[in-house]
Write an enzyme that holds these catalytic residues in place. Structure first.
Site, PDB file in Angstrom:
ATOM      1  CB  THR D  44      -0.918  -0.010   1.247  1.00  0.00           C
ATOM      2  OG1 THR D  44      -1.744  -1.156   1.197  1.00  0.00           O
ATOM      3  CG2 THR D  44      -1.783   1.247   1.301  1.00  0.00           C
ATOM      4  CG  HIS D  47      -0.595   0.508  -4.318  1.00  0.00           C
ATOM      5  ND1 HIS D  47      -0.241   0.032  -5.552  1.00  0.00           N
ATOM      6  CD2 HIS D  47      -1.110  -0.550  -3.641  1.00  0.00           C
ATOM      7  CE1 HIS D  47      -0.534  -1.266  -5.618  1.00  0.00           C
ATOM      8  NE2 HIS D  47      -1.042  -1.645  -4.466  1.00  0.00           N
ATOM      9  CG  HIS D  67       0.083   0.738   7.326  1.00  0.00           C
ATOM     10  ND1 HIS D  67       0.357   1.111   6.026  1.00  0.00           N
ATOM     11  CD2 HIS D  67      -0.139  -0.589   7.284  1.00  0.00           C
ATOM     12  CE1 HIS D  67       0.293   0.053   5.230  1.00  0.00           C
ATOM     13  NE2 HIS D  67       0.000  -0.993   5.973  1.00  0.00           N
ATOM     14  CB  CYS D  97     -17.265   3.580  14.213  1.00  0.00           C
ATOM     15  SG  CYS D  97     -18.466   2.229  14.107  1.00  0.00           S
ATOM     16  CB  ILE D 179       0.806 -10.829   2.426  1.00  0.00           C
ATOM     17  CG1 ILE D 179       0.997  -9.443   3.069  1.00  0.00           C
ATOM     18  CG2 ILE D 179      -0.325 -11.578   3.136  1.00  0.00           C
ATOM     19  CD1 ILE D 179      -0.221  -8.541   3.012  1.00  0.00           C
ATOM     20  NE  ARG D 204       8.417 -10.157  -3.996  1.00  0.00           N
ATOM     21  CZ  ARG D 204       7.798  -9.000  -4.197  1.00  0.00           C
ATOM     22  NH1 ARG D 204       6.832  -8.918  -5.096  1.00  0.00           N
ATOM     23  NH2 ARG D 204       8.122  -7.946  -3.485  1.00  0.00           N
ATOM     24  CG  LEU D 266      -5.054 -10.409   1.844  1.00  0.00           C
ATOM     25  CD1 LEU D 266      -5.869 -10.149   3.112  1.00  0.00           C
ATOM     26  CD2 LEU D 266      -3.603 -10.685   2.221  1.00  0.00           C
ATOM     27  CG  LEU D 268      -7.282  -5.375  -2.371  1.00  0.00           C
ATOM     28  CD1 LEU D 268      -6.728  -4.114  -1.723  1.00  0.00           C
ATOM     29  CD2 LEU D 268      -8.715  -5.606  -1.911  1.00  0.00           C
TER      30      LEU D 268
END
Lengths: 346, 346, 346, 346
Positions: D44, D47, D67, D97, D179, D204, D266, D268
């Site tokens: 991410t 990206h 993150h 939330c 991952i 990999r 998983l 996208l």
């Protein structure tokens, strides 16, 4: 048993079928012979009758078709010890190999070597049918033959709805053919809080309401996603039972399910369907299940429990009865979509 | 909010309690103040009222007891963002630590650091109660305060019955106190085929029948195991919900469950119970579950779904209403066992 | 096949057994005859050999005992289509009825009509054994006969440990007989973070360590509950596999399991056990499972996967091999507890 | 804490990022300030760095991204009681939330109101990061900061692989980015019998082999479906972990899974994918799961258990370490695909 019997024979590689006299089938060591008392017409039978693409590639006329029935055992092979002459029975219609990895681990309903009654071998649109004893499900004598004959498709509905929990949840049933209508009844009996039924046919939506739908939606006249949003406080439904096979409806199903929800697909779309996996499956964290057949025999036990207790009453959706001879009237009603379940009586 | 309020205070280390004027409680940053509209009496409250052994070892008078209620939020702390003033609410009565392994993995209901409202801190037998906002469950405005007040024990019933599947199955409910009676209703709504209710008290068995029991058994007059055998073709029940706490009834539960069945225990026997593990658990391959509290907050969602949809109607088992002042009449009824649920109105 | 064979016959209602010449068994339509290549001694065999109370009430001498084996199919009945002559096989030792509710719903291992090989009918402590073909499990030719012979008890260990999830968890194995030792290996292979093994016998604790225990505890010399507290930050273990059958150890199991944990019991305590249901089951919200046999045939698939891949290596715990004739040496070792698994070779 | 800190700032609506001095963030009542000790680069982040379409629509420069990290708590808000100054921590990166239906029922990882660290608010490519205390996961002091920093993506792998059982099964991992490589290690630790890893990049695939793949397949040079058939006796794999996002690979995943198997996605895919629902989902009776984030906090407990016990060793796949200043070298390696996990040290 020797002799002749009446049977509906798929006797041509084209539309239609013919009532004929054929020999009563012979049984082997592990088989039973059943006198058919009631036999209902499935959508699959309609495909064979109208001779669609799938039928052309799968079935091999001439043969007796039909697979949903209830009857009485009249003869049994010498190694049979699970049923007796006089027992009321219906049949699990998947005849499985018994020793593939699926059969060995409680998933016989997806055995890759399955042979289907009335599709791959002679069926039950007849006075008698011969079948392996291990496929027998014994019916309570209190259950009418007509209701007992629709247990097999009712089992599809049970398998789909109960592939996860529905208590206190909102369930969408997309597509209200007979199995969809029965799915509504299952969701109601199993404690769903809301059951929203979608179809384009008002006759069938009326039957869905009779079986317990809390809201019916004719998707020609109302926007399914708007309705769902307003009924679920914007959250979406918890469970989608997809029984339409239509790509637009299927897409609506993926859009209306809430995050973490379940989409259980019993329908058989005729072409590949384009799915927004990223937004409709992954980010929503949903589970999609392919459902076929009935779990052998957990589903049948659930079926018996729901019918025997009156938790589900199938009578409202068995709309028509004909003598076997009048099978063409039944098929015509199904083509027109102005029926629930049609039962033939040999 | 400043001022005084009426409250039932457990003011002595002995039987009884007293209605008094006490200060309205103050709230912190993460709390809410609720005006109590209806509060029902739990068996636990009765233990505290009659001052049994457990109470003597656990509670510390003087304090306000009671924990089942419905009310309206009248004040909220400045960090509260999940409820608003005017919301109708009930409370999950387990106040949990939030960071033990159980809390961190969706099992907060068995947090070892739990503090219980009305047991370990002031409760709701009062005009107002102050509680952490995160324990609030928002009620639909359509739900009456009386029915909303019994959601907490109804949640125990839901948690017990739905700790496994019941669709099409035979469920035994042993012990028909209020939670047992409600368990009958849950089993019915969730699709059980047979629900057999056992107790020694005919008043309560009548309520169980009103809530949907297909057979009630007064174990003083009929043999539970005989009845079960005759109703299940000798197989036994699929699920036992043990709510009696009595060693004889518990033993009957283990004997009546079928191989592979489930025994879910919500009751709290006062002494250790002798169990034939080899024959009643291991060879039968059963599962025994200890059930306490309500899953936070899956159980509350199921509760809301079942009540909001009408799948379960609790009105038949809420048998008595009193003003808060007449709490002693309520406790008396519970001692006599001639009531379902008793609701007090402040 | 006609002729005679060597067999260990339980020929008296008292301790001991005798090697004899007996007829090679005949097979029926649905049976196979297997040449036994390796057969291991189970605790059950020891009970029969020493003629304990259970044996006296259950078995009917004279007959051939033994039920754990691996061999080669040498003859098959005419209706057999799942195995061929020459296949390497072991047997699921529960011969089940096939049509009770348990058999019909994937729980054949708890069929109430089960007949056990070597207990209720002739077994495999012999050169040949005749069995129903449907009980055959085909072994990979790469698997040694000795390892293949212990798959049945290994299946008990697999069934127990994997009756729930263990990945990243702390697992206690209480009782390190052969199945307990194998359970340690299963927990290790299935991703447990800690595996604490308890016994009173250091020989067996050493084997448990070889199979992957992260900590072994001789409960005579260390306090099990203290050890667990110190290894789990005071939380207790997530899973208890109870394989001792001893009431003190069983009580420790209930005390050491964490809130929400699982206690899976494979052992068979000889008397009822007193359990503090309120504090040890209900308030802790745990699940107790009775485990018997092997799931037919999910457990066998797991067994094959774990052994075939090398995720579990049973060689360290197969400590002794003898010719069939020397069976008494094997039984003696088992009485002394100075062995892992003992394999006899006909 | 007042003062300045170094941070990698996404400071433009275009490719690249800049190391800058920015103010140390301030904390609120329920927050903590963490000194970042190690921070790893996610796909991410790449990206965002390369400014792809998704980033253009989602992130709002200027802000600090990143993150995945491990660090030490240096300051805490006054209402914080779950962590202490000095604790080693990492963060669950989904800030949720807390009161939507998903958050209320143990599915916070799919809260529709999620805010992601380093995407929707300032992240951890910096010397300090301020975060809600409730998102903290406490690390064992024995775990290195580098390994601790990759727990978040390792959690994705754990969540995907363990979304169902893998013991003794055949698992396909399609797509061996970091991952995917970690998923191989999880499957190995959790008892899979075969782990077949697919990618187009040999570097990999080598890492996948080091992490425990029993077979690696470069899909450019070998046919994935042929390999699977030959390794599974024609049955197909039991579990597919789809981590490639490529429609061709995804289609191969649906084709290679056995009847009744599981496809956990998983990845996208950037566009909708065409799926043969009838043949690849319904008739096969498979389950498809969308996987996102980590279960809060079951997945973190599994992560801690697997790493703390050594059941999974991540060191082989953490291939590069750089000081924070050299972040561009790390991004370059990721663009080239010649790395496992890259860790930056502030």
């Amino acid at each position: 048993m020797d002799g002749k019997m009446k049977a509906i024979v798929k006797d041509r590689r084209g539309p239609g079928a013919t009532m004929k006299e054929v020999p009563i089938p012979q049984i082997g060591y592990q088989d039973v012979l059943i006198e058919v008392k009631a036999t209902s017409i499935c959508g699959t039978d309609l495909h064979i009758y109208t001779w669609d693409e799938w039928s052309q590639s799968r079935v091999k006329p001439p043969y007796v078709f039909g697979h949903e029935f209830a009857g009485v055992v009249v003869e049994k092979g010498e190694l049979v010890n699970n049923v007796e002459v006089g027992d009321h029975v219906s049949a699990e219609t998947h005849i499985v190999c018994g020793h593939c990895p699926q059969c060995m681990t409680g998933q016989a309903h997806i055995c890759a070597n399955t042979e289907i009654i009335g599709v791959d071998r002679d069926g039950c649109f007849a006075e008698y049918v011969a079948l392996p004893a291990e496929n027998m499900w014994k019916n309570d004598h209190d259950l009418s033959f007509a209701e007992a004959s629709v247990q097999e498709p009712f089992g599809n509905a049970v398998h789909t709805v109960l592939a996860g929990d529905v208590v206190g949840k909102t369930v969408a049933v997309i597509g209200c053919g007979p199995i969809g209508i029965m799915a509504v009844g299952v969701a109601k009996a199993a404690g769903a809080a809301q059951i929203i039924a979608f179809d384009l046919n008002d006759y069938r939506l009326d039957l869905a309401e009779k079986m317990g739908a809390t809201r019916t939606v004719n998707s020609l006249h109302e926007d399914p996603l708007d309705i769902v949003r307003s009924l679920t406080n914007g959250q979406g439904v918890d469970v989608v039972c997809e029984m339409s096979g239509h790509p637009v409806a299927m897409d609506q199903g993926f859009k209306m399910v809430t995050n973490g929800g379940r989409v259980s697909i019993l329908s058989l779309p005729v072409k590949p369907v384009s799915i927004d996996i990223t937004n409709d499956i992954v980010f929503k964290g949903i589970t999609v299940q392919g459902i076929t057949g009935r779990k052998m025999y957990q589903t049948w036990q659930q079926v018996a429990g729901l019918l025997g207790s009156g938790q589900v009453d199938l009578k409202p959706m068995i709309t028509h009865h004909f003598p076997l001879e009048d099978f063409e009237k039944g098929f015509q009603l199904m083509i027109e979509g102005t029926c629930g379940k049609v039962v033939l009586h040999p």
